[in-house]
Design a protein around this motif. Structure first.
Motif, short mmCIF file in Angstrom:
data_model
loop_
_atom_site.label_atom_id
_atom_site.label_comp_id
_atom_site.label_asym_id
_atom_site.label_seq_id
_atom_site.Cartn_x
_atom_site.Cartn_y
_atom_site.Cartn_z
N LYS A 209 0.83 -1.20 0.00
CA LYS A 209 0.00 0.00 0.00
C LYS A 209 0.87 1.26 0.00
CE LYS A 209 -3.57 2.20 2.84
NZ LYS A 209 -4.41 2.05 4.04
N ASP A 210 0.49 2.24 -0.87
CA ASP A 210 1.15 3.55 -0.90
C ASP A 210 2.66 3.41 -1.09
OD1 ASP A 210 1.53 6.25 -0.84
OD2 ASP A 210 1.43 6.43 1.33
N ASN A 211 3.06 2.87 -2.24
CA ASN A 211 4.47 2.69 -2.55
C ASN A 211 4.86 3.28 -3.90
OD1 ASN A 211 6.37 1.08 -0.68
ND2 ASN A 211 4.43 0.01 -0.48
N CYS A 212 4.02 4.17 -4.44
CA CYS A 212 4.32 4.85 -5.70
C CYS A 212 4.56 3.86 -6.84
CB CYS A 212 5.54 5.77 -5.55
SG CYS A 212 5.36 7.01 -4.26
N LEU A 213 3.76 2.81 -6.89
CA LEU A 213 3.89 1.80 -7.94
C LEU A 213 3.07 2.20 -9.15
CD1 LEU A 213 3.60 -1.48 -5.82
CD2 LEU A 213 5.67 -0.32 -6.60
N SER A 214 3.49 1.71 -10.32
CA SER A 214 2.81 1.96 -11.57
C SER A 214 2.66 0.65 -12.33
CB SER A 214 3.57 3.01 -12.39
OG SER A 214 4.84 2.49 -12.78
N ASP A 215 2.17 0.75 -13.56
CA ASP A 215 2.01 -0.45 -14.38
C ASP A 215 3.34 -1.11 -14.69
OD1 ASP A 215 -0.66 0.18 -14.35
OD2 ASP A 215 -0.65 1.18 -16.31
N ALA A 216 4.40 -0.31 -14.84
CA ALA A 216 5.72 -0.88 -15.12
C ALA A 216 6.22 -1.73 -13.97
CB ALA A 216 6.71 0.24 -15.43
N GLY A 217 5.96 -1.29 -12.73
CA GLY A 217 6.38 -2.07 -11.58
C GLY A 217 5.63 -3.38 -11.47
#
Length: 422
Positions: A209-217
């Motif tokens: 939760k709340d780890n600045c993740l995106s589709d690339a990650g």
């Protein structure tokens, strides 16, 4: 009988004794005669009064000499007298090995009961907080005992601990629960890449939760599962809430987790929410929950294992290293006094993000349990035809999706680079 006494020097040599006829006489130097006076004998002293003795077992190494005092246990009797007794041989050997735990070659095959005592003894001496030797010693325990050292790790809002003790955290194996919420790791963090390794394939509950993740990650995190059937294939609970950069494309990568029972994608950047809900329900079998699920209550995730106190020691060391920053308060107070503003970077708390997720809506999914297992035989026979037809339709849809994926979804260069590491 006469005696002639000649003094070569004027120094006082003290009384002179002469034995005559079996008796001891003292000679008076002033009168030159003998007195029958019994002399006062002085007490015999081997050393002078200022002489003292110090027992040193090893004078060359003062540190080793101080440690020798640990070989005894000091207690007091009822009368108030000090009494000491020697420790057992087992405790002495255990203390010696714990002092040199970083020199152990291997612990594979060593009894677990004694290994736990050895770990506790080294932990009490804070051996695992040392920069180089602590990592080497911790790796010996994790290689031999796996999840006994640590089965659950909670690093919620502990991004400083992750940055300082990254290699130590990566040494843990066979974790079943890992909480990395509110750490702002991002897609390129080394710890997220480590999640795809075989050492953490046992993780069943992952909270990101709340780890600045995106589709690339998400693409990098699911590449081993999608292609090699490795990595996080045993994942049951996944929390990806409060990551607004995750879109509908990133949710498609999560469909490779076939064993997933609970999923939280609240606070993400979905465009077509209804289409995503139907897609998750059709391909994974997860149903949208209107009520918050208890599986995503972060209070249930705790650090458990032998190294529980070790993680607390790491946190205390990080907090002590950050204490000198409190001295800047006087400078900021002076700036406010003179009307100047000073930029202060504060830690973004998860409470603010949780408020945003409540406003955007709850997107938590769970897998329904099979109900109505005991039905009449007639209904089962009648429903068997419908199940067969549904299976045929599902297989046809899966084949269509596979062909469409083969046409449109090809592995990128980053996926191949990641897969080549295996």
């Amino acid at each position: 009988m006469s005696y002639c006494l000649h003094s070569e020097s004027h120094l006082d040599t003290g009384p002179i004794y002469v034995r005559e006829n079996g008796k001891l006489h003292v000679v008076n130097q002033g009168a030159g005669r003998i007195q029958n006076v019994t002399p006062k004998t002085r007490p015999f002293r081997l050393f002078s009064r200022g002489f003292s003795v110090e027992l040193c077992m090893n004078r060359e190494d003062d540190r080793a000499r101080r440690q020798r005092t640990d070989h005894f246990i000091f207690t007091y009797t009822k009368e108030g007298n000090l009494r000491y007794s020697a420790k057992s041989l087992f405790s002495l050997v255990l203390g010696y090995i714990s002092d040199n735990v970083d020199h152990i070659d291997s612990l594979i095959g060593f009894p677990e009961q004694i290994a736990e005592k050895l770990f506790s003894a080294a932990e009490a001496r804070q051996k695992f907080t040392e920069p180089v030797t602590g990592l080497r010693a911790l790796q010996k325990f994790t290689e031999a005992y796996g999840n006994l050292v640590l089965c659950s790790l909670c690093l919620r809002n502990r991004y400083l601990v992750i940055s300082e003790k990254l290699e130590e955290i990566k040494s843990f194996r066979e974790l079943t629960c890992l909480d990395l919420s509110c750490c702002k790791l991002g897609d390129e963090h080394e710890l997220l890449e480590h999640l795809t390794k075989e050492a953490l394939s046992s993780v069943k509950r992952l909270l990101l939760k709340d780890n600045c993740l995106s589709d690339a990650g998400l693409r990098r995190m699911t590449a081993p599962v999608r292609v090699l059937k490795k990595g996080l294939e045993n994942l049951l609970v996944l929390d990806l809430s409060c990551n607004p950069k995750i879109t509908d494309v990133g949710i498609g990568y999560l469909l490779s987790f076939k064993k997933l029972n609970c999923l939280d994608i609240s606070g993400t950047g979905l465009k077509d929410v209804n289409a995503v809900i139907k897609r998750i329900q059709m391909q994974i079998g997860l149903v949208h929950s209107k009520v918050p699920l208890k599986e995503f209550d972060h209070s249930n995730c705790k650090t458990e294992g032998w190294a529980e106190q070790t993680v607390l020691q790491w946190e205390q060391a990080v907090m002590e290293a950050a204490k000198p920053q409190d001295n800047l308060r006087s400078r900021t107070a002076a700036l406010h006094f003179y009307g100047k503003t000073h930029r202060i970077e504060e830690v973004v708390k998860c409470k603010l993000v949780e408020a945003e997720t409540k406003a955007s809506g709850n997107l938590q999914f769970y897998k329904e349990k099979v109900q109505n297992c005991h039905l009449p035989l007639k209904k089962e026979v009648a429903g068997s035809h419908e199940l067969k037809n549904n299976k045929k339709r599902a297989l046809a849809e899966q084949e269509r999706e596979r062909t469409s994926k083969q046409k449109h979804l090809c592995l990128t260069v980053e996926d191949w680079d990641l897969l080549n590491t295996y």
